[in-house]
Structure formats: C-alpha cells, structure tokens
Design an enzyme around this catalytic site. Structure first.
Site, PDB file in Angstrom:
ATOM      1  CE1 TYR A 152      -4.163   1.867   0.837  1.00 30.45           C
ATOM      2  CE2 TYR A 152      -2.687   3.195   2.277  1.00 30.45           C
ATOM      3  CZ  TYR A 152      -3.702   3.213   1.912  1.00 30.45           C
ATOM      4  OH  TYR A 152      -4.744   4.102   2.020  1.00 30.45           O
ATOM      5  CE  LYS A 175      -3.851   5.024  -1.176  1.00 33.03           C
ATOM      6  NZ  LYS A 175      -4.917   5.371  -2.218  1.00 33.03           N
TER       7      LYS A 175
HETATM    8  P1  NAP Z   1     -13.380   2.186   1.776  1.00 36.49           P
HETATM    9  O1  NAP Z   1     -14.224   2.803   2.670  1.00 36.49           O
HETATM   10  O2  NAP Z   1     -12.830   0.765   1.648  1.00 36.49           O
HETATM   11  O3  NAP Z   1     -13.915   2.462   0.279  1.00 36.49           O
HETATM   12  C1  NAP Z   1     -13.223   2.067  -0.739  1.00 36.49           C
HETATM   13  C2  NAP Z   1     -14.439   1.816  -2.071  1.00 36.49           C
HETATM   14  O4  NAP Z   1     -13.496   1.421  -3.343  1.00 36.49           O
HETATM   15  C3  NAP Z   1     -15.352   0.788  -1.861  1.00 36.49           C
HETATM   16  O5  NAP Z   1     -16.599   1.155  -2.054  1.00 36.49           O
HETATM   17  C4  NAP Z   1     -14.843  -0.285  -2.751  1.00 36.49           C
HETATM   18  O6  NAP Z   1     -15.720  -1.288  -3.299  1.00 36.49           O
HETATM   19  C5  NAP Z   1     -14.041   0.358  -3.763  1.00 36.49           C
HETATM   20  N1  NAP Z   1     -13.173  -0.262  -4.551  1.00 36.49           N
HETATM   21  C6  NAP Z   1     -12.211  -1.172  -4.177  1.00 36.49           C
HETATM   22  N2  NAP Z   1     -11.514  -1.828  -5.319  1.00 36.49           N
HETATM   23  C7  NAP Z   1     -12.270  -1.421  -6.608  1.00 36.49           C
HETATM   24  C8  NAP Z   1     -12.159  -1.624  -7.880  1.00 36.49           C
HETATM   25  N3  NAP Z   1     -11.077  -2.442  -8.214  1.00 36.49           N
HETATM   26  N4  NAP Z   1     -12.677  -0.833  -8.518  1.00 36.49           N
HETATM   27  C9  NAP Z   1     -13.605  -0.005  -8.243  1.00 36.49           C
HETATM   28  N5  NAP Z   1     -13.942   0.251  -7.034  1.00 36.49           N
HETATM   29  C10 NAP Z   1     -13.350  -0.570  -6.049  1.00 36.49           C
HETATM   30  O7  NAP Z   1     -12.246   3.258   1.825  1.00 36.49           O
HETATM   31  P2  NAP Z   1     -12.010   4.645   2.120  1.00 36.49           P
HETATM   32  O8  NAP Z   1     -11.527   4.515   3.477  1.00 36.49           O
HETATM   33  O9  NAP Z   1     -13.061   5.525   1.872  1.00 36.49           O
HETATM   34  O10 NAP Z   1     -10.626   5.118   1.282  1.00 36.49           O
HETATM   35  C11 NAP Z   1     -10.652   5.910  -0.019  1.00 36.49           C
HETATM   36  C12 NAP Z   1      -9.418   6.235  -0.671  1.00 36.49           C
HETATM   37  O11 NAP Z   1      -8.726   6.829   0.336  1.00 36.49           O
HETATM   38  C13 NAP Z   1      -8.517   4.746  -0.984  1.00 36.49           C
HETATM   39  O12 NAP Z   1      -7.798   5.013  -2.098  1.00 36.49           O
HETATM   40  C14 NAP Z   1      -7.664   4.774   0.206  1.00 36.49           C
HETATM   41  O13 NAP Z   1      -6.548   4.113   0.204  1.00 36.49           O
HETATM   42  C15 NAP Z   1      -7.444   6.193   0.668  1.00 36.49           C
HETATM   43  N6  NAP Z   1      -7.174   6.716   1.944  1.00 36.49           N
HETATM   44  C16 NAP Z   1      -7.743   6.280   3.080  1.00 36.49           C
HETATM   45  C17 NAP Z   1      -7.291   6.632   4.215  1.00 36.49           C
HETATM   46  C18 NAP Z   1      -8.279   6.304   5.542  1.00 36.49           C
HETATM   47  O14 NAP Z   1      -7.710   6.339   6.532  1.00 36.49           O
HETATM   48  N7  NAP Z   1      -9.596   5.696   5.396  1.00 36.49           N
HETATM   49  C19 NAP Z   1      -6.102   7.282   4.453  1.00 36.49           C
HETATM   50  C20 NAP Z   1      -5.296   7.581   3.468  1.00 36.49           C
HETATM   51  C21 NAP Z   1      -5.842   7.211   2.154  1.00 36.49           C
HETATM   52  P3  NAP Z   1     -16.017  -2.720  -2.436  1.00 36.49           P
HETATM   53  O15 NAP Z   1     -16.834  -2.296  -1.299  1.00 36.49           O
HETATM   54  O16 NAP Z   1     -16.762  -3.549  -3.214  1.00 36.49           O
HETATM   55  O17 NAP Z   1     -14.504  -3.199  -2.073  1.00 36.49           O
END
Ligand code: NAP
Length: 250
Positions: free
Chosen positions: A151, A155
């Site tokens: 990851y 990133k």
């Molecule tokens: P999340 O709640 O897990 O939501 C991610 C979404 O992406 C889910 O709806 C998932 O669908 C979808 N997804 C996964 N694989 C996919 C694919 N191949 N094609 C299309 N959609 C796909 O994540 P989040 O926390 O909102 O994070 C959003 C972004 O911010 C990510 O890139 C994450 O790495 C980044 N981020 C998050 C955090 C944090 O603390 N939350 C921190 C830094 C960066 P499914 O449910 O079907 O899997």
C-alpha cells in the site's frame, strides 16, 4: 455544456461517497463508479435526493475493458468527463515476510493500474475541452507504514504519477494533484481495527491522541479539499501532494 461532469471511483462509501456528494453540491453531474453498480445506488440517491444529478456505474478500475466501457457510458449519459477523482482503494496488509504476491498485485492493480487506466480513458475528454482536473488519493502511508509495503509503495507511486501527469497535461488546461489523507474514519480503518483485534472507537481514540488537532478525520475533510482542487480557483495549483492529516503527517 454548463454542467461539468465528475467521475469518482470507489464512490459507494467512505471518502468516495462524501466526495461524490460534495461535488454534486458544487454543481457537477457525478458518475459514481464502484465495483458493483448496485453498490453505488445509495450515493446516487443521496445526490438526487438533494437535487443533484448522478449515475451509478459498475467497473473494476484495474480492468481496462471495464474502465473504457464505464467512461464511454459517462460521456453518453452525463457528458464529457473533465473531472476525475481516483479514489478506489483496497488494503491487503501484512509484514513483508508474510505478504503474498496476490496481496502485492491486488493493491498495485487497484491503486496504480486503476488510476492509470481511469486517467488515460478520461484525459481524452479533458484535453478536447482544454480543461480538466484529476485528483489522486495518496496517503500518509506513502511515507512508510509497518505492514503496508504494498500500500505504501502504491501510494508513493501515485505521487510520482500525479507530478508526471501535471507536467504532461498542464499545457491542455488540466491540473493534476494528490491528497494524502491521514486517519479517516471509514470502513477501511474499521477493518484495520478489526484486523488488530481492537474496538473501532478505542482505535480511533488512540489515533486521535497522536494527531495534532486531536481528532481523526472524517470523509468530508477530504471531500472539502477535493472540492477546492477541482474548482476554477485552483487552476494554478498542479502537481502538488496535500497532506490532509490534522497535522504535518499523521
Ligand atoms: P473504503 O471505505 O474501503 O472504500 C473504498 C471503495 O473502493 C469501496 O466502495 C470499494 O468497493 C471500492 N473499490 C475497491 N476496489 C475497487 C476496484 N477495483 N474498482 C472500483 N472500486 C473499487 O475506503 P476509504 O477509506 O473511503 O478510502 C478511499 C481512498 O482513500 C482509498 O484510495 C484509500 O487508500 C485512501 N485513503 C484512506 C485513508 C483512511 O484512513 N480511510 C487514509 C489514506 C488514504 P468494495 O466495497 O466493493 O470493495
């Protein structure tokens, strides 16, 4: 066409859903892309219920044919997509010696290949319109994070991707930036707590104690920064990585 069209990947929930809702409130028609079309229906209802315009599309962002089909549908049903938020993400955490090739490839596939395919498919419309905005979701993990070799690499890779696209697409009126969130309360961080055997509230309190503003982030904290980066007023901001982490880094 006065109403611009934004594509948000992984928009069924979490940061993507909040971003889709915010961009719709800003006046964009929004394509809510997630793995399954049905998963995006809730976000679309939230947007249309507030008077906005949105469609849900199912596509695995790491699948070139699915990406092209989704972007073609966006152009037909909403109009030329000139805003793209590469937000879809997965984690497959493990220490290096236990990390499988499958876990490595899955994370690279969604974050890096996904952002590449989505950006390549939509840049055509942005360069034709001589206007566009791409925002990539990086992470504070790009600076290194135990158990996240895959990851963190993806990133960090997105930061290089962002800066390169900013150089290539800038002459066409397209800006490209990255947001690197710290701890945001979503299903992704809830899953991390579960994997560590911790109650999510306790996990969040522990994280907040280490963050200078003494709270964890919410999806809207990221959506607000996306909203700025895709605005007209941000047209001279490109190739930047903005850490949104309640401090210099989480
Ligand atoms: P999340 O709640 O897990 O939501 C991610 C979404 O992406 C889910 O709806 C998932 O669908 C979808 N997804 C996964 N694989 C996919 C694919 N191949 N094609 C299309 N959609 C796909 O994540 P989040 O926390 O909102 O994070 C959003 C972004 O911010 C990510 O890139 C994450 O790495 C980044 N981020 C998050 C955090 C944090 O603390 N939350 C921190 C830094 C960066 P499914 O449910 O079907 O899997």
């Amino acid at each position: 066409m006065s109403e611009k069209v934004a594509v948000v990947t992984g928009a069924a929930r979490g940061i993507g859903a909040a971003t889709a809702a915010k961009l719709a409130a800003d006046g964009f028609a929004v394509a809510v892309v997630d793995l399954e079309e049905s998963a995006g229906k809730g976000t679309v209802e939230r947007i249309t219920g507030a008077g906005g315009r949105a469609v849900a599309l199912g596509a695995d962002v790491s699948d070139a044919a699915a990406v092209q089909a989704a972007v073609d549908r966006v152009a037909t049903e909403l109009g030329p997509p000139t805003v793209l938020v590469n937000n879809a993400g997965v984690t497959r955490d493990n220490l290096l010696f236990k990390m499988t090739e499958v876990d490595w490839d899955a994370v690279m596939g969604v974050h890096l290949r996904g952002a590449f395919l989505m950006s390549k498919a939509t840049q055509k419309y942005m360069t034709e319109q001589k206007w566009g905005r791409i925002v990539n979701l990086s992470s504070t993990s790009a600076l290194g994070n135990r158990g996240q070799a895959n990851y963190a690499t993806a990133k960090a890779g997105l930061q290089g991707f962002t800066k390169t696209l900013a150089i290539e697409l800038g002459p066409f009126g397209v800006t490209v930036n990255a947001i690197a969130p710290g701890f945001i309360a979503t299903e992704m961080t809830a899953a991390t707590a579960a994997r560590l055997g911790m109650d999510f509230d306790t996990f969040q309190q522990a994280a907040a104690a280490e963050i200078p503003v003494r709270r964890v982030g919410q999806p809207e904290d990221i959506a607000n920064v996306v909203s700025f980066l895709v605005s007209e007023g941000a047209g001279f901001v490109s190739g930047q990585v903005i850490y949104v982490a309640g401090g210099p880094r989480a």
